[in-house]
Design a protein around this motif. Structure first.
Motif, short mmCIF file in Angstrom:
data_model
loop_
_atom_site.label_atom_id
_atom_site.label_comp_id
_atom_site.label_asym_id
_atom_site.label_seq_id
_atom_site.Cartn_x
_atom_site.Cartn_y
_atom_site.Cartn_z
N LEU A 44 0.76 -1.42 -0.30
CA LEU A 44 0.75 -0.10 0.29
C LEU A 44 0.60 1.43 0.26
N VAL A 45 0.21 1.78 -0.57
CA VAL A 45 1.50 3.43 -1.17
C VAL A 45 0.95 4.52 0.55
N GLU A 46 2.23 4.71 1.21
CA GLU A 46 2.07 5.85 2.66
C GLU A 46 1.09 6.49 2.23
N LEU A 47 0.19 7.37 3.19
CA LEU A 47 -0.41 8.00 3.09
C LEU A 47 0.29 8.86 4.23
N HIS A 48 1.06 10.44 4.77
CA HIS A 48 1.10 10.61 5.36
C HIS A 48 0.80 12.49 5.53
N GLY A 49 0.03 12.67 6.23
CA GLY A 49 -0.91 14.17 6.79
C GLY A 49 -0.11 15.12 6.77
N PRO A 50 -0.07 16.16 6.68
CA PRO A 50 0.47 17.22 7.02
C PRO A 50 0.28 18.12 8.70
N PRO A 51 1.86 18.26 8.79
CA PRO A 51 2.56 18.67 9.72
C PRO A 51 1.47 19.65 11.17
N ALA A 52 1.15 19.23 12.33
CA ALA A 52 0.59 19.54 13.55
C ALA A 52 0.82 20.75 13.21
N PRO A 53 0.52 21.69 13.43
CA PRO A 53 0.26 23.47 12.93
C PRO A 53 1.37 23.20 14.92
N THR A 54 2.01 23.81 14.89
CA THR A 54 3.35 24.35 16.48
C THR A 54 2.33 26.00 16.34
#
Length: 62
Positions: A44-54
């Protein structure tokens, strides 16, 4: 003879649609090209979400 021409044209349209469907199925289920080092790993393709806002000091929201 108008009826037979209409039937012939309808059969041609159905035949072209069937050939297109067969080509699409063949392309979808054809084996993938083999890489020179052997078969490519499947997974499967690994899905990465955007980084959490700091929160930064001095950066007020609202």
């Amino acid at each position: 003879m108008v009826g037979s021409a209409a039937v012939r044209e309808l059969l041609l349209v159905v035949a072209v649609a069937a050939v297109g469907l067969l080509l699409a199925v063949a392309a979808a289920f054809a084996p993938w090209p083999v890489t020179p080092g052997g078969s490519a790993p499947s997974g499967l393709v690994e899905l990465h979400g955007p980084p959490a806002p700091t929160e930064r000091p001095g950066n007020a929201v609202g």
